[in-house]
Design a protein around this motif. Structure first.
Motif, mmCIF file in Angstrom:
data_model
loop_
_atom_site.group_PDB
_atom_site.id
_atom_site.type_symbol
_atom_site.label_atom_id
_atom_site.label_comp_id
_atom_site.label_asym_id
_atom_site.label_seq_id
_atom_site.Cartn_x
_atom_site.Cartn_y
_atom_site.Cartn_z
ATOM 1 N N ASP A 142 -45.431 71.911 -44.087
ATOM 2 C CA ASP A 142 -44.162 71.402 -44.610
ATOM 3 C C ASP A 142 -44.250 69.900 -44.862
ATOM 4 N N ASN A 143 -44.868 69.172 -43.943
ATOM 5 C CA ASN A 143 -45.046 67.731 -44.117
ATOM 6 C C ASN A 143 -45.891 67.429 -45.349
ATOM 7 N N HIS A 144 -46.933 68.213 -45.575
ATOM 8 C CA HIS A 144 -47.774 67.992 -46.758
ATOM 9 C C HIS A 144 -46.968 68.184 -48.040
ATOM 10 N N GLU A 145 -46.132 69.209 -48.042
ATOM 11 C CA GLU A 145 -45.307 69.471 -49.224
ATOM 12 C C GLU A 145 -44.311 68.324 -49.456
ATOM 13 N N ASN A 146 -43.641 67.900 -48.399
ATOM 14 C CA ASN A 146 -42.683 66.798 -48.522
ATOM 15 C C ASN A 146 -43.363 65.507 -48.939
ATOM 16 N N HIS A 147 -44.505 65.239 -48.354
ATOM 17 C CA HIS A 147 -45.246 64.017 -48.669
ATOM 18 C C HIS A 147 -45.664 64.015 -50.135
ATOM 19 N N ALA A 148 -46.129 65.145 -50.618
ATOM 20 C CA ALA A 148 -46.531 65.239 -52.023
ATOM 21 C C ALA A 148 -45.346 64.964 -52.946
ATOM 22 N N GLY A 149 -44.184 65.465 -52.576
ATOM 23 C CA GLY A 149 -42.982 65.206 -53.375
ATOM 24 C C GLY A 149 -42.620 63.733 -53.413
ATOM 25 N N PHE A 150 -42.699 63.069 -52.268
ATOM 26 C CA PHE A 150 -42.443 61.631 -52.229
ATOM 27 C C PHE A 150 -43.445 60.871 -53.097
ATOM 28 N N PHE A 169 -44.035 53.421 -53.211
ATOM 29 C CA PHE A 169 -45.300 53.993 -52.758
ATOM 30 C C PHE A 169 -45.676 53.448 -51.381
ATOM 31 N N ILE A 170 -45.661 52.144 -51.243
ATOM 32 C CA ILE A 170 -46.049 51.501 -49.981
ATOM 33 C C ILE A 170 -45.081 51.882 -48.863
ATOM 34 N N ASN A 171 -43.794 51.829 -49.157
ATOM 35 C CA ASN A 171 -42.803 52.188 -48.136
ATOM 36 C C ASN A 171 -42.921 53.643 -47.723
ATOM 37 N N THR A 172 -43.248 54.520 -48.670
ATOM 38 C CA THR A 172 -43.426 55.936 -48.349
ATOM 39 C C THR A 172 -44.618 56.130 -47.427
ATOM 40 N N ILE A 173 -45.718 55.490 -47.734
ATOM 41 C CA ILE A 173 -46.920 55.609 -46.896
ATOM 42 C C ILE A 173 -46.630 55.125 -45.475
ATOM 43 N N ILE A 174 -45.970 53.995 -45.360
ATOM 44 C CA ILE A 174 -45.643 53.451 -44.036
ATOM 45 C C ILE A 174 -44.719 54.410 -43.292
ATOM 46 N N TRP A 175 -43.705 54.910 -43.987
ATOM 47 C CA TRP A 175 -42.760 55.838 -43.367
ATOM 48 C C TRP A 175 -43.467 57.110 -42.900
ATOM 49 N N VAL A 176 -44.325 57.681 -43.753
ATOM 50 C CA VAL A 176 -45.053 58.902 -43.391
ATOM 51 C C VAL A 176 -45.930 58.654 -42.168
#
Length: 93
Positions: free
Chosen positions: A32-40, A53-60
């Protein structure tokens, strides 16, 4: 995008050390995390926003770690993502 997610899921699911990488989390949660991460990631590429992009990576990174994923999970997962892209997309894509 779905076949890339599936390629990453399959790659990681076959690892002998998977449970050490994902901690007390279920394989379903990892998927599920992989799917959500791909969407972000898709959205950050679509709007061409480096900040998103940077904020998403940090958040993940923080979120996965706070949920018990090992720090070693991230380089393993990134390698699986790179492999999925290299093996499934043409150079034009």
């Amino acid at each position: 995008m779905n076949f890339l997610i599936e390629a990453v899921n399959e790659n990681l699911s076959q690892r002998d050390d998977l449970m050490q990488l994902i901690g007390n989390n279920s394989i379903k949660k990892m998927k599920d995390n992989h799917e959500n991460h791909a969407g972000f990631m898709y959205n950050s590429f679509k709007v061409k926003s480096e900040k998103l992009f940077i904020n998403t990576i940090i958040w993940v990174y923080r979120t996965y770690k706070n949920h018990g994923f090992s720090y070693q999970y991230f380089p393993v997962e990134l390698k699986a993502r790179k492999s999925a892209v290299n093996n499934n997309l043409s150079s034009e894509n």
